[in-house]
Write an enzyme that holds these catalytic residues in place. Sequence first.
Site, PDB file in Angstrom:
ATOM      1  N   ASP A 210       0.816  -1.214   0.000  1.00 12.09           N
ATOM      2  CA  ASP A 210       0.000   0.000   0.000  1.00 12.09           C
ATOM      3  C   ASP A 210       0.853   1.268   0.000  1.00 12.09           C
ATOM      4  OD1 ASP A 210      -2.258  -1.529  -0.007  1.00 12.09           O
ATOM      5  OD2 ASP A 210      -2.821  -1.123   2.056  1.00 12.09           O
ATOM      6  N   PHE A 211       2.106   1.128   0.396  1.00 12.07           N
ATOM      7  CA  PHE A 211       2.967   2.308   0.457  1.00 12.07           C
ATOM      8  C   PHE A 211       4.070   2.306  -0.594  1.00 12.07           C
ATOM      9  CE2 PHE A 211       0.996   1.753   4.580  1.00 12.07           C
ATOM     10  CZ  PHE A 211       0.381   2.986   4.706  1.00 12.07           C
TER      11      PHE A 211
END
Length: 194
Positions: A173-174
């Site tokens: 997600d990052f």
Amino acid sequence: MRQPLEGIKVLEVTTGGVGPIISWNLAMWGAEAIRIESEKRPCITRVSMPYKDNIPGLNRAYFFPVINWKKRSFGLNLDHPKGLEIVKKLVDWSDIMIASFSPRVIEKWGLNYDEVKKIKPDIIMLHTCMQGTTGPSANSVGFGPMLKALSGFVHLTGWSDRLGVGPLPPYTDFTAPFWGVAALMAALDYRRRT
């Protein structure tokens, strides 16, 4: 002062972190982003800790507003024909569509790339589903922590005499949003040149 993506319109039909972070980045550079949500199936970032004052609630999670400011947002039931009618009008309005549901769900809604380009032939679509849109695992649903494990990342970390441990946040997600933004910039440039 004019922003680099001013005039670009983004439709976001997502859940989780990757898609919303990508459209948030585009909005930060001036794109107009609209996020479609459903009360029936709230985004996982609305129900993930930490919560304000440690009190759970759909509008109390920390992460949701962090990755969704600078966007417009409203709820639609995409399992209802009128909801789909509205989202298809938004497809026609958009330059970019970002989706993150499994290919099976997107296809059921008629929002897969083949159908979307019938509405808007020059639309750019980014589908951030976890294991791609084709192949034997395409319809496997999941979130960043699962992909961390499936990729072998968790196995390679930690101590040799204990079970593997991965980084605390959902790693993909990052990291994946940077690749998504780069791919969309390349697609916008290609569309402009051709």
